[in-house]
Design a protein around this motif. Sequence first.
Motif, PDB file in Angstrom:
ATOM      1  N   SER A 259       0.815  -0.984   0.133  1.00 57.02           N
ATOM      2  CA  SER A 259       0.099  -0.079   0.327  1.00 57.02           C
ATOM      3  C   SER A 259       0.899   1.218  -0.016  1.00 57.02           C
ATOM      4  CB  SER A 259      -1.287   0.126   0.676  1.00 57.02           C
ATOM      5  OG  SER A 259      -1.624   1.354   1.240  1.00 57.02           O
ATOM      6  N   LEU A 260       0.287   2.408  -0.681  1.00 61.37           N
ATOM      7  CA  LEU A 260       0.964   3.972  -0.745  1.00 61.37           C
ATOM      8  C   LEU A 260       0.729   4.247   0.574  1.00 61.37           C
ATOM      9  CD1 LEU A 260      -0.123   4.734  -4.024  1.00 61.37           C
ATOM     10  CD2 LEU A 260       2.354   4.519  -3.875  1.00 61.37           C
ATOM     11  N   LEU A 261       0.510   3.850   1.600  1.00 58.18           N
ATOM     12  CA  LEU A 261       0.260   4.356   3.031  1.00 58.18           C
ATOM     13  C   LEU A 261       1.406   3.667   3.978  1.00 58.18           C
ATOM     14  CD1 LEU A 261      -3.584   4.224   4.067  1.00 58.18           C
ATOM     15  CD2 LEU A 261      -1.913   6.261   3.459  1.00 58.18           C
ATOM     16  N   LYS A 262       2.109   2.686   3.181  1.00 54.20           N
ATOM     17  CA  LYS A 262       2.575   1.881   4.063  1.00 54.20           C
ATOM     18  C   LYS A 262       4.936   1.743   3.295  1.00 54.20           C
ATOM     19  CE  LYS A 262       0.477  -1.121   5.960  1.00 54.20           C
ATOM     20  NZ  LYS A 262      -0.754  -3.358   6.165  1.00 54.20           N
ATOM     21  N   MET A 263       4.537   2.105   2.052  1.00 54.09           N
ATOM     22  CA  MET A 263       5.636   2.004   0.857  1.00 54.09           C
ATOM     23  C   MET A 263       5.542   3.393  -0.294  1.00 54.09           C
ATOM     24  SD  MET A 263       6.557  -2.263  -0.064  1.00 54.09           S
ATOM     25  CE  MET A 263       7.967  -2.001  -1.164  1.00 54.09           C
ATOM     26  N   ALA A 264       6.813   3.399  -1.036  1.00 51.08           N
ATOM     27  CA  ALA A 264       6.723   4.626  -2.086  1.00 51.08           C
ATOM     28  C   ALA A 264       6.647   3.758  -2.952  1.00 51.08           C
ATOM     29  CB  ALA A 264       8.712   4.678  -1.626  1.00 51.08           C
ATOM     30  N   PRO A 265       5.612   4.673  -3.550  1.00 53.12           N
ATOM     31  CA  PRO A 265       6.014   4.378  -5.426  1.00 53.12           C
ATOM     32  C   PRO A 265       7.184   3.240  -6.190  1.00 53.12           C
ATOM     33  CG  PRO A 265       5.051   6.481  -4.707  1.00 53.12           C
ATOM     34  CD  PRO A 265       5.961   6.457  -3.978  1.00 53.12           C
ATOM     35  N   SER A 266       6.804   2.685  -6.805  1.00 58.06           N
ATOM     36  CA  SER A 266       7.852   2.183  -7.789  1.00 58.06           C
ATOM     37  C   SER A 266       8.086   3.117  -8.309  1.00 58.06           C
ATOM     38  CB  SER A 266       6.555   0.835  -8.778  1.00 58.06           C
ATOM     39  OG  SER A 266       5.672   1.179  -9.821  1.00 58.06           O
ATOM     40  N   CYS A 374     -10.449   9.794  -8.932  1.00 60.10           N
ATOM     41  CA  CYS A 374      -8.852  10.104  -8.892  1.00 60.10           C
ATOM     42  C   CYS A 374      -8.182   9.233  -9.337  1.00 60.10           C
ATOM     43  CB  CYS A 374      -8.553   8.566  -7.481  1.00 60.10           C
ATOM     44  SG  CYS A 374      -9.339   7.649  -7.550  1.00 60.10           S
ATOM     45  N   PHE A 375      -9.083   8.506 -11.234  1.00 59.18           N
ATOM     46  CA  PHE A 375      -7.936   8.290 -11.655  1.00 59.18           C
ATOM     47  C   PHE A 375      -9.136   7.974 -13.828  1.00 59.18           C
ATOM     48  CE2 PHE A 375      -7.083   4.534 -15.035  1.00 59.18           C
ATOM     49  CZ  PHE A 375      -5.549   4.793 -14.889  1.00 59.18           C
ATOM     50  N   THR A 376      -8.472   8.154 -14.486  1.00 62.95           N
ATOM     51  CA  THR A 376      -9.362   8.045 -15.246  1.00 62.95           C
ATOM     52  C   THR A 376      -8.423   7.857 -16.988  1.00 62.95           C
ATOM     53  OG1 THR A 376      -9.068  10.542 -16.776  1.00 62.95           O
ATOM     54  CG2 THR A 376     -11.072   9.996 -15.061  1.00 62.95           C
ATOM     55  N   LYS A 377      -9.480   7.151 -17.772  1.00 65.49           N
ATOM     56  CA  LYS A 377      -8.787   6.511 -19.285  1.00 65.49           C
ATOM     57  C   LYS A 377      -9.891   6.147 -19.424  1.00 65.49           C
ATOM     58  CE  LYS A 377      -6.000   2.637 -20.668  1.00 65.49           C
ATOM     59  NZ  LYS A 377      -4.769   1.567 -20.418  1.00 65.49           N
ATOM     60  N   ASP A 378      -9.586   7.084 -21.064  1.00 64.06           N
ATOM     61  CA  ASP A 378     -10.388   6.730 -22.177  1.00 64.06           C
ATOM     62  C   ASP A 378     -12.092   7.045 -21.431  1.00 64.06           C
ATOM     63  OD1 ASP A 378      -8.672   5.986 -24.174  1.00 64.06           O
ATOM     64  OD2 ASP A 378      -9.415   3.837 -23.089  1.00 64.06           O
ATOM     65  N   LEU A 426      -3.438   9.414  -4.430  1.00 69.23           N
ATOM     66  CA  LEU A 426      -4.488   9.008  -5.169  1.00 69.23           C
ATOM     67  C   LEU A 426      -4.318   8.700  -5.882  1.00 69.23           C
ATOM     68  CD1 LEU A 426      -6.815  11.505  -2.992  1.00 69.23           C
ATOM     69  CD2 LEU A 426      -6.461   9.104  -2.118  1.00 69.23           C
ATOM     70  N   TYR A 427      -4.305   9.347  -6.625  1.00 69.90           N
ATOM     71  CA  TYR A 427      -3.774   8.501  -8.717  1.00 69.90           C
ATOM     72  C   TYR A 427      -3.755   7.437  -8.579  1.00 69.90           C
ATOM     73  CZ  TYR A 427      -2.985   8.773 -13.556  1.00 69.90           C
ATOM     74  OH  TYR A 427      -3.725   8.987 -14.732  1.00 69.90           O
ATOM     75  N   LEU A 428      -2.711   7.475  -8.562  1.00 72.86           N
ATOM     76  CA  LEU A 428      -1.650   6.127  -8.354  1.00 72.86           C
ATOM     77  C   LEU A 428      -2.513   5.032  -7.584  1.00 72.86           C
ATOM     78  CD1 LEU A 428       2.283   7.298  -7.567  1.00 72.86           C
ATOM     79  CD2 LEU A 428       0.946   6.516  -9.924  1.00 72.86           C
ATOM     80  N   ASP A 429      -2.937   4.903  -6.468  1.00 74.84           N
ATOM     81  CA  ASP A 429      -3.916   3.639  -5.865  1.00 74.84           C
ATOM     82  C   ASP A 429      -5.133   3.684  -6.408  1.00 74.84           C
ATOM     83  OD1 ASP A 429      -4.748   2.871  -3.606  1.00 74.84           O
ATOM     84  OD2 ASP A 429      -6.189   3.783  -3.645  1.00 74.84           O
ATOM     85  N   GLY A 430      -5.832   4.858  -7.326  1.00 73.81           N
ATOM     86  CA  GLY A 430      -6.800   4.559  -8.148  1.00 73.81           C
ATOM     87  C   GLY A 430      -6.122   4.163  -9.473  1.00 73.81           C
TER      88      GLY A 430
END
Length: 451
Positions: A259-266, A374-378, A426-430
């Motif tokens: 989770s991004l609450l525990k680890m930095a983004p990749s 928090c995220f959109t695509k198409d 939030l964007y990455l989590d979405g």
Amino acid sequence: MKEKDTRWTHELHKRMVNMLCALNRELLIPGRGLTQGSQNPEKQRVFHMHEVRDKLREIVGVSTNWRDHMKAMEERKLLQSFLAKSQEGLPPRTMKDSYIEVLLPLGSQPELREKYLTVQNTIRFGRILEDLDSLGVLICYMHTRVHAAKMSPLSIVTALVDKIDMCKTSLSPEQDIKFSGHVSWVGKTSMEVKMQMFQLHGNEFCPVLDATFVMVARDSENKGPAFVNPLIPESPEEEELFRQGELNKGRRVTFSATSLLKMAPSAEERTTIHEMFLNTLDPKTVSFRSRILPPNAVWMENSKLKSLEVCHPQERNIFNRIFGGFLMRKAYELGWATACNFGGSRPFVVAVDDIMFQKPVEVGSLLFLSSQVCFTKDNYIQVRVHSEVASLESKEHMTTNVFHFTFMSEKEVPLVFPRTYGESMLYLDGKRHFNSMSVPVKLRKDCSEAP
């Protein structure tokens, strides 16, 4: 997750969905499937949905009158002595022991329709979430039932909505709906429940959705964990379902650990956020502080909606806390409104996943819901709804749930851009939740196209 692993997961999920659909088409044929050979005449008949909550009250022994709820809970304390000291002391059960079919007769009983009707003459999906929640609890009570006792010493509550996948865009309020489900995996104190929903099309019930819930057993006062009956698969199909339950548990542990609450983004996620940041820099000033939106884009902070609910006794569950299905319905309806407002057209729910019930909501609480794209695509819109609660006496807010909904709009939607680091997370989590969906989703319009 690597691309190869993601493809493998999606292929496995598609095989499981196809197997479940085939299995349930067989189950819906009288005299075949999990119900075959059942010695309990009650399980051979089809419940009506309005009977489900009545049956739950009977199993738990609660009153329908709010003024009597404290007395009923006191009486449940006497059931503590019936709890098993270990799982080994409980008789094993099979999947057919918990299998239930429940009918929602919207076609044959038109008086039921208004509760489930939207203004577009489709079915309110929030009501379906309520029904699934009640059905999941009843299925678990069928798995753990003590045939010699009228009341169960267990308090079974929803811990997690793992996944709900849709295979139709909209449902008719003028055709009967059938639900079916059973326990598919068991731990020491938890149970995974697989449920399917079908709607009548001509003379055939056709698949609409596939749902996976996780329930936990508590003691008679709902204060501590309690053991549940072990589960024994009886066929290769059931063994595969049980194995999938083990995989689901491992996937949830991995998802939580990363989770991004525990680890930095990749590294790949950090690159994504940096590229989005660069795309919002004003080329005229070339300054990190001067930011503008690209064409057909919206700042994430401008995609929010909020609501407040006063939690009345009418919405309580059999344990006199606020019904989890009510929380899901309110969160879904706010999420739907957010997606509709953002996309500018009527959205269709595609998937629901990873709804963790972190804290019970007491009757009389103030429930604050905050929804955000928090995220959109198409033409997809990923919506996150955050739920927190405060008592009337205290101003302290505590998180109770986070809901994740994937909607599909009728037309392509704007891109959503984070402005702050918190919004970037939030964007990455979405994005992670969107990528965990069984894409590509191809929603069906009629039964002939259904898998």
